[in-house]
Design an enzyme around this catalytic site. Structure first.
Site, mmCIF file in Angstrom:
data_model
loop_
_atom_site.group_PDB
_atom_site.id
_atom_site.type_symbol
_atom_site.label_atom_id
_atom_site.label_comp_id
_atom_site.label_asym_id
_atom_site.label_seq_id
_atom_site.Cartn_x
_atom_site.Cartn_y
_atom_site.Cartn_z
ATOM 1 N N ASP A 196 0.810 -1.215 0.000
ATOM 2 C CA ASP A 196 0.000 0.000 0.000
ATOM 3 C C ASP A 196 0.845 1.268 0.000
ATOM 4 O O ASP A 196 2.070 1.217 0.176
ATOM 5 C CB ASP A 196 -0.966 0.000 1.214
ATOM 6 C CG ASP A 196 -0.313 -0.478 2.508
ATOM 7 O OD1 ASP A 196 0.931 -0.485 2.591
ATOM 8 O OD2 ASP A 196 -1.037 -0.838 3.443
ATOM 9 N N ASN A 221 -7.534 -2.895 14.595
ATOM 10 C CA ASN A 221 -8.912 -3.242 14.213
ATOM 11 C C ASN A 221 -8.952 -4.431 13.248
ATOM 12 O O ASN A 221 -9.978 -4.730 12.667
ATOM 13 C CB ASN A 221 -9.617 -2.022 13.597
ATOM 14 C CG ASN A 221 -8.939 -1.547 12.311
ATOM 15 O OD1 ASN A 221 -7.991 -2.158 11.830
ATOM 16 N ND2 ASN A 221 -9.422 -0.448 11.760
ATOM 17 N N HIS A 247 -7.175 -4.746 10.429
ATOM 18 C CA HIS A 247 -6.926 -4.493 9.005
ATOM 19 C C HIS A 247 -5.621 -5.154 8.553
ATOM 20 O O HIS A 247 -4.698 -5.357 9.341
ATOM 21 C CB HIS A 247 -6.960 -2.991 8.669
ATOM 22 C CG HIS A 247 -5.811 -2.170 9.166
ATOM 23 N ND1 HIS A 247 -5.983 -0.976 9.812
ATOM 24 C CD2 HIS A 247 -4.465 -2.360 9.111
ATOM 25 C CE1 HIS A 247 -4.794 -0.473 10.108
ATOM 26 N NE2 HIS A 247 -3.861 -1.289 9.698
ATOM 27 N N GLU A 267 -9.716 -2.071 5.553
ATOM 28 C CA GLU A 267 -10.312 -1.769 6.849
ATOM 29 C C GLU A 267 -11.554 -2.645 7.064
ATOM 30 O O GLU A 267 -12.056 -3.244 6.107
ATOM 31 C CB GLU A 267 -10.709 -0.284 6.884
ATOM 32 C CG GLU A 267 -9.536 0.680 6.701
ATOM 33 C CD GLU A 267 -8.717 0.893 7.974
ATOM 34 O OE1 GLU A 267 -8.833 0.097 8.929
ATOM 35 O OE2 GLU A 267 -7.937 1.874 8.006
#
Ligand code: F6R
Length: 236
Positions: free
Chosen positions: A63, A129, A131, A136
């Site tokens: 990314d 979380n 990801h 996400e």
């Protein structure tokens, strides 16, 4: 999934290094999928301290932030140069281009790179979380490269690296979950108590898009390298 509980990130890096060394010796590492973030730094340090040769290996990163260029010190291009590429030259390094404003064009370009360079080993960290990459909670397990909006919790977590939270980019290009799952082997590192809930959900709970990393339960060859704090909520 194979779970290895290590003492700390140095022991984790050593284990990661030994897997990569063997893959290079077997000629089974031609395309190396890479991640940024604080987690893989000890692993990259171990690689750069070694005599491993990556000059025949293609790298493909997960990314990149949108809106900042390769020379920005918080861009993932910059991070990779600092921690790995400047010390260990590769055949070619691919990352999404954060300055490309035509998202469709950039996602298509990156998907074509992944299609012509099937990933042999993908390195992953994990967000608090759950990801992976910048996929996400809620991201489809079928996703390929996308322009994604960062969640508030990811912006908060990443703001530690920027002067102010307002400077954290709100969007990124990220390899999708389907692209990550297409890697032949995946090595996921996680250290610290903050990752414990995500690690528990990833390994023990029913796969759900609410916790993107849980998709990895459907992959044939995942090696999870965690310290005791990150493993502390595992029950089995
Ligand atoms: C980075 C990436 C992210 C990180 C995750 C954990 O390329 O794709 O998914 O792996 O945010 O970040 P750290 O390691 O900083 O806790």
């Amino acid at each position: 999934m194979k779970i290895h509980i290590v003492k700390d990130n140095i022991e984790g890096a050593e284990l990661g290094y030994s897997i990569i060394k063997e893959a290079l010796e077997n000629k089974s590492l031609n395309v190396f999928g890479l991640a940024t973030g604080s987690t893989p730094i000890s692993f990259y340090d171990r690689l750069t301290a070694s005599d491993l040769d990556f000059t025949d290996v293609v790298s493909v990163n997960l990314d990149e932030y949108i809106g900042i260029g390769a020379d920005h010190d918080q861009s993932y291009h910059y991070f990779m140069n600092e921690h790995l590429f400047a010390k260990k030259p590769f055949k070619v390094n691919h990352l999404p281009n954060g300055l490309e404003t035509d998202a469709q064009k950039e996602c298509d370009r990156y998907d074509a790179i992944i299609a012509s360079n099937p990933i042999d080993i993908q390195i992953l960290g994990i967000g608090e979380n759950g990801h992976i990459g910048f996929n996400e909670p809620g991201a489809s397990f079928d996703s390929t490269t996308e322009k994604v909006s960062l969640t508030e919790s990811t912006i908060q977590a990443n703001s530690r690296n920027f002067d102010s939270i307002d400077d954290v980019p709100r969007f990124a290009y990220s390899m999708g979950i389907k692209s990550i799952m297409s890697a032949k082997k995946i090595i996921l590192f996680a250290y610290g108590e903050k990752k414990a809930d995500a690690i528990k959900g990833m390994i023990e709970d029913t796969p759900t898009t609410d916790l993107p990393a849980s998709a990895l339960q459907n992959h044939q060859d995942v090696i999870v390298i965690v310290d005791e704090a990150a493993a502390s909520k595992l029950t089995k």
